[in-house]
Enzyme design. Structure first.
Site, PDB file in Angstrom:
ATOM      1  N   GLY A  52      80.784  40.567  -5.064  1.00  0.00           N
ATOM      2  CA  GLY A  52      79.766  39.711  -4.447  1.00  0.00           C
ATOM      3  C   GLY A  52      78.361  40.080  -4.876  1.00  0.00           C
ATOM      4  O   GLY A  52      77.527  39.202  -5.142  1.00  0.00           O
ATOM      5  N   CYS A  53      78.098  41.377  -4.955  1.00  0.00           N
ATOM      6  CA  CYS A  53      76.757  41.838  -5.340  1.00  0.00           C
ATOM      7  C   CYS A  53      76.463  41.509  -6.800  1.00  0.00           C
ATOM      8  O   CYS A  53      75.334  41.151  -7.144  1.00  0.00           O
ATOM      9  CB  CYS A  53      76.621  43.331  -5.067  1.00  0.00           C
ATOM     10  SG  CYS A  53      76.782  43.725  -3.305  1.00  0.00           S
ATOM     11  N   THR A  54      77.468  41.604  -7.642  1.00  0.00           N
ATOM     12  CA  THR A  54      77.294  41.253  -9.046  1.00  0.00           C
ATOM     13  C   THR A  54      77.033  39.754  -9.194  1.00  0.00           C
ATOM     14  O   THR A  54      76.122  39.345  -9.921  1.00  0.00           O
ATOM     15  CB  THR A  54      78.536  41.668  -9.864  1.00  0.00           C
ATOM     16  OG1 THR A  54      78.678  43.090  -9.780  1.00  0.00           O
ATOM     17  CG2 THR A  54      78.413  41.234 -11.311  1.00  0.00           C
ATOM     18  N   ALA A  59      73.454  39.095  -8.038  1.00  0.00           N
ATOM     19  CA  ALA A  59      72.474  39.585  -9.013  1.00  0.00           C
ATOM     20  C   ALA A  59      72.440  38.695 -10.249  1.00  0.00           C
ATOM     21  O   ALA A  59      71.359  38.367 -10.757  1.00  0.00           O
ATOM     22  CB  ALA A  59      72.803  41.029  -9.406  1.00  0.00           C
TER      23      ALA A  59
END
Length: 141
Positions: free
Chosen positions: A31-33, A36
């Site tokens: 999710g963070c990738t 970003a």
């Protein structure tokens, strides 16, 4: 806060610019990738409206450096290893996974105007469509 590349960032140094300050749980997770990379792919649009994007997590600078390099992230990643900044923004929360409770960063984005006033808050961010929603709000400032 310390940043990738051995730098530092403070909101006071960014006076006069719109700031998209997004808090995320951990470098190099799915999710963070995705989040970003969404900001990365839309960065020219943010830059075009004089907005700076800053990602914040508890990961250390070395982790941020690897994450930036791996995904060619052209914006600042700040390290909040003590969670002090996350606490001040109210995003350091009790979370639960598989019945285990722990403290962590709740994925949240803040839009701050050139005077340092918070003009938008997106709590519990769902990644799909989020970048476009934030960009629309930045353009409206």
């Amino acid at each position: 806060m310390p940043t990738d590349g051995g730098g530092e960032v403070s909101l006071s140094a960014l006076r006069g610019k719109k700031v998209v300050l997004y808090f995320y749980p951990k470098d190099d997770t799915s999710g963070c990738t995705k989040q970003a990379c969404g900001f990365r792919d839309n960065l020219p649009d943010f830059s075009g409206v004089d907005a700076v994007v800053i990602g914040v997590s508890k990961d250390g600078v070395a982790s941020h450096d690897k994450f930036k390099k791996k995904y060619e992230l052209p914006f600042t990643l700040a390290s909040d290893q003590t969670a002090g900044v996350a606490e001040k923004y109210g995003v350091w929360k009790e979370k639960s996974m598989y019945g285990k409770k722990y403290m962590g960063i709740e994925r949240t984005t803040f839009l701050i105007d050139g005077e340092g006033v918070v003009r938008g808050v997106w709590p519990k961010v769902k990644v799909d469509g989020h970048t476009e929603e934030v960009l629309k709000a930045v353009r409206a400032l």
